[in-house]
Design a protein around this motif. Structure first.
Motif, PDB file in Angstrom:
ATOM      1  N   VAL A   1      -2.849  14.089   6.771  1.00 59.28           N
ATOM      2  CA  VAL A   1      -3.137  12.671   6.992  1.00 59.28           C
ATOM      3  C   VAL A   1      -1.932  12.024   7.680  1.00 59.28           C
ATOM      4  O   VAL A   1      -0.793  12.488   7.537  1.00 59.28           O
ATOM      5  CB  VAL A   1      -3.440  11.924   5.667  1.00 59.28           C
ATOM      6  CG1 VAL A   1      -4.738  12.431   5.045  1.00 59.28           C
ATOM      7  CG2 VAL A   1      -2.284  12.028   4.678  1.00 59.28           C
ATOM      8  N   ALA A   2      -2.184  10.956   8.428  1.00 62.27           N
ATOM      9  CA  ALA A   2      -1.101  10.213   9.071  1.00 62.27           C
ATOM     10  C   ALA A   2      -0.346   9.417   8.007  1.00 62.27           C
ATOM     11  O   ALA A   2      -0.878   9.161   6.920  1.00 62.27           O
ATOM     12  CB  ALA A   2      -1.686   9.274  10.125  1.00 62.27           C
ATOM     13  N   PRO A   3       0.902   8.999   8.300  1.00 59.70           N
ATOM     14  CA  PRO A   3       1.681   8.265   7.294  1.00 59.70           C
ATOM     15  C   PRO A   3       0.977   6.999   6.790  1.00 59.70           C
ATOM     16  O   PRO A   3       0.964   6.731   5.578  1.00 59.70           O
ATOM     17  CB  PRO A   3       2.970   7.904   8.037  1.00 59.70           C
ATOM     18  CG  PRO A   3       3.097   8.945   9.103  1.00 59.70           C
ATOM     19  CD  PRO A   3       1.700   9.310   9.502  1.00 59.70           C
ATOM     20  N   ASN A   4       0.378   6.228   7.682  1.00 60.28           N
ATOM     21  CA  ASN A   4      -0.286   5.007   7.212  1.00 60.28           C
ATOM     22  C   ASN A   4      -1.546   5.336   6.403  1.00 60.28           C
ATOM     23  O   ASN A   4      -1.933   4.576   5.513  1.00 60.28           O
ATOM     24  CB  ASN A   4      -0.585   4.042   8.378  1.00 60.28           C
ATOM     25  CG  ASN A   4      -1.350   4.671   9.517  1.00 60.28           C
ATOM     26  OD1 ASN A   4      -1.390   5.888   9.649  1.00 60.28           O
ATOM     27  ND2 ASN A   4      -1.955   3.841  10.341  1.00 60.28           N
ATOM     28  N   GLN A   5      -2.157   6.494   6.683  1.00 60.75           N
ATOM     29  CA  GLN A   5      -3.289   6.925   5.852  1.00 60.75           C
ATOM     30  C   GLN A   5      -2.794   7.402   4.489  1.00 60.75           C
ATOM     31  O   GLN A   5      -3.446   7.155   3.464  1.00 60.75           O
ATOM     32  CB  GLN A   5      -4.042   8.070   6.537  1.00 60.75           C
ATOM     33  CG  GLN A   5      -4.728   7.656   7.828  1.00 60.75           C
ATOM     34  CD  GLN A   5      -5.417   8.821   8.517  1.00 60.75           C
ATOM     35  OE1 GLN A   5      -5.000   9.975   8.388  1.00 60.75           O
ATOM     36  NE2 GLN A   5      -6.470   8.525   9.248  1.00 60.75           N
ATOM     37  N   GLY A   6      -1.652   8.081   4.477  1.00 62.69           N
ATOM     38  CA  GLY A   6      -1.068   8.513   3.208  1.00 62.69           C
ATOM     39  C   GLY A   6      -0.751   7.312   2.327  1.00 62.69           C
ATOM     40  O   GLY A   6      -1.032   7.312   1.123  1.00 62.69           O
ATOM     41  N   GLU A   7      -0.179   6.293   2.932  1.00 58.66           N
ATOM     42  CA  GLU A   7       0.134   5.075   2.176  1.00 58.66           C
ATOM     43  C   GLU A   7      -1.144   4.394   1.691  1.00 58.66           C
ATOM     44  O   GLU A   7      -1.198   3.850   0.584  1.00 58.66           O
ATOM     45  CB  GLU A   7       0.968   4.118   3.038  1.00 58.66           C
ATOM     46  CG  GLU A   7       1.288   2.781   2.401  1.00 58.66           C
ATOM     47  CD  GLU A   7       2.242   2.852   1.209  1.00 58.66           C
ATOM     48  OE1 GLU A   7       2.246   3.845   0.476  1.00 58.66           O
ATOM     49  OE2 GLU A   7       2.976   1.869   0.990  1.00 58.66           O
ATOM     50  N   PHE A   8      -2.192   4.473   2.503  1.00 55.25           N
ATOM     51  CA  PHE A   8      -3.496   3.930   2.098  1.00 55.25           C
ATOM     52  C   PHE A   8      -4.013   4.671   0.859  1.00 55.25           C
ATOM     53  O   PHE A   8      -4.475   4.046  -0.105  1.00 55.25           O
ATOM     54  CB  PHE A   8      -4.481   4.047   3.271  1.00 55.25           C
ATOM     55  CG  PHE A   8      -5.860   3.558   2.984  1.00 55.25           C
ATOM     56  CD1 PHE A   8      -6.134   2.189   2.939  1.00 55.25           C
ATOM     57  CD2 PHE A   8      -6.904   4.441   2.765  1.00 55.25           C
ATOM     58  CE1 PHE A   8      -7.416   1.735   2.673  1.00 55.25           C
ATOM     59  CE2 PHE A   8      -8.182   3.992   2.512  1.00 55.25           C
ATOM     60  CZ  PHE A   8      -8.445   2.635   2.463  1.00 55.25           C
ATOM     61  N   LEU A   9      -3.904   5.994   0.870  1.00 54.38           N
ATOM     62  CA  LEU A   9      -4.351   6.784  -0.287  1.00 54.38           C
ATOM     63  C   LEU A   9      -3.516   6.448  -1.523  1.00 54.38           C
ATOM     64  O   LEU A   9      -4.040   6.330  -2.632  1.00 54.38           O
ATOM     65  CB  LEU A   9      -4.246   8.284   0.017  1.00 54.38           C
ATOM     66  CG  LEU A   9      -5.224   8.837   1.052  1.00 54.38           C
ATOM     67  CD1 LEU A   9      -4.886  10.299   1.365  1.00 54.38           C
ATOM     68  CD2 LEU A   9      -6.669   8.731   0.545  1.00 54.38           C
ATOM     69  N   ARG A  10      -2.207   6.305  -1.318  1.00 52.55           N
ATOM     70  CA  ARG A  10      -1.330   5.973  -2.445  1.00 52.55           C
ATOM     71  C   ARG A  10      -1.717   4.618  -3.045  1.00 52.55           C
ATOM     72  O   ARG A  10      -1.824   4.456  -4.264  1.00 52.55           O
ATOM     73  CB  ARG A  10       0.131   5.933  -1.987  1.00 52.55           C
ATOM     74  CG  ARG A  10       1.136   5.777  -3.123  1.00 52.55           C
ATOM     75  CD  ARG A  10       2.563   5.678  -2.593  1.00 52.55           C
ATOM     76  NE  ARG A  10       2.797   4.405  -1.940  1.00 52.55           N
ATOM     77  CZ  ARG A  10       3.258   3.308  -2.553  1.00 52.55           C
ATOM     78  NH1 ARG A  10       3.532   3.352  -3.844  1.00 52.55           N
ATOM     79  NH2 ARG A  10       3.432   2.186  -1.894  1.00 52.55           N
ATOM     80  N   LEU A  11      -1.956   3.644  -2.165  1.00 53.10           N
ATOM     81  CA  LEU A  11      -2.341   2.311  -2.644  1.00 53.10           C
ATOM     82  C   LEU A  11      -3.677   2.354  -3.381  1.00 53.10           C
ATOM     83  O   LEU A  11      -3.833   1.712  -4.423  1.00 53.10           O
ATOM     84  CB  LEU A  11      -2.424   1.332  -1.462  1.00 53.10           C
ATOM     85  CG  LEU A  11      -1.068   0.883  -0.911  1.00 53.10           C
ATOM     86  CD1 LEU A  11      -1.238   0.184   0.437  1.00 53.10           C
ATOM     87  CD2 LEU A  11      -0.396  -0.061  -1.906  1.00 53.10           C
TER      88      LEU A  11
END
Ligand code: SAH
Ligand code: DHB
Ligand code: MG
Length: 223
Positions: free
Chosen positions: A41-51
């Motif tokens: 996943v892209a970094p902003n997608q990773g952060e989306f998953l984390r959120l």
């Protein structure tokens, strides 16, 4: 032109909003050096998953498809003390690399990697009869998505969240005549969910560094 713009916008928001995490950068570098495909996943997608995991208060997370552990670390960053994450990976080389990356991220005690075909390790997980998972991220071989979704339901509780990656595939998902097993897997998953009264679901298209793709999000009403 379009892809360039999507990539530039991803970079803009990632630089602006996504906090740097040396362990995540190191995981990508080690994965590239080992010759793993650049399909995390892209970094902003990773952060989306984390959120998403944090918004949901997820304590028990299941991931199907570890690769080098990049999305694993993002999801692991959402865990509260005592929370845990189980991730399933068929390729022992991927699993070994992920283990190092996850340890470097300080998550070795909270993350367990089960090596083997997910269709073999999922029944083992069910037999262990631990608590149901609060969140499940499905991101392994696409032809098996319908089977993984069935297992995700079995390992869930009412209120569990299921996230499925790569459901758009550059728009190929709308080709009802496609003989691509990946597309057929995603389409069968959609049809299965449409006929499944135990979940409510939606899907969102995304564009960015990974091109045109999308996530499916489902909430389990009754497991
Ligand atoms: N979630 C990762 C990317 C996963 S790529 C991230 O975003 O960082 C898909 C992974 O699924 C690959 O590592 C592949 O080896 C694994 N995989 C493929 N088929 C599998 C199977 N049958 N069981 C378990 N894992 C599988
Ligand atoms: C690809 C991307 C993914 O996120 C994935 O899980 C598998 C493959 C790809 O771009 O080919
Ligand atoms: Mg994916």
């Amino acid at each position: 032109m379009t892809q360039e713009l999507w990539t530039a916008v991803d970079r803009y928001f990632t630089d602006l909003l996504v906090p740097p995490d040396p362990a995540l950068d190191a995981a990508l570098e080690a994965s590239a050096a080992a010759g793993l495909p650049a399909i995390a996943v892209a970094p902003n997608q990773g952060e989306f998953l984390r959120l998403l995991a944090q918004l949901h208060g997820a304590r028990d997370i299941l991931e199907i498809g570890t690769l080098g552990g990049y999305s694993t670390i993002w999801l692991g960053r959402a865990l509260p003390p005592g929370g845990r994450l189980v991730t399933l990976e068929v390729d022992p080389r991927h699993a070994a690399l992920a283990r190092g990356n996850i340890a470097r991220a300080g998550l070795a005690d909270q993350v367990e990697i089960l090596v083997g075909r997910a269709m073999d390790t999922l029944p083992q997980l069910a037999d262990e009869r631990h608590d149901p998972f609060d969140m499940i991220f499905i991101d392994a071989d696409k032809p098996s998505y319908p089977d993984y979704f069935s297992w995700a339901l079995r390992l869930s509780r009412p209120g569990s969240v299921i996230v499925v990656d790569n459901v758009v595939r550059h728009g190929a998902v709308i080709d009802e005549a496609s003989d691509d097993p990946l597309v057929r897997g995603v389409r069968r998953l959609g049809e299965m969910i449409a006929a499944e009264p135990r979940v409510s679901a939606t899907a969102l298209q995304t564009v960015g560094t990974k091109g045109h793709d999308g996530f499916l999000l489902a909430r389990v009403i009754s497991a």
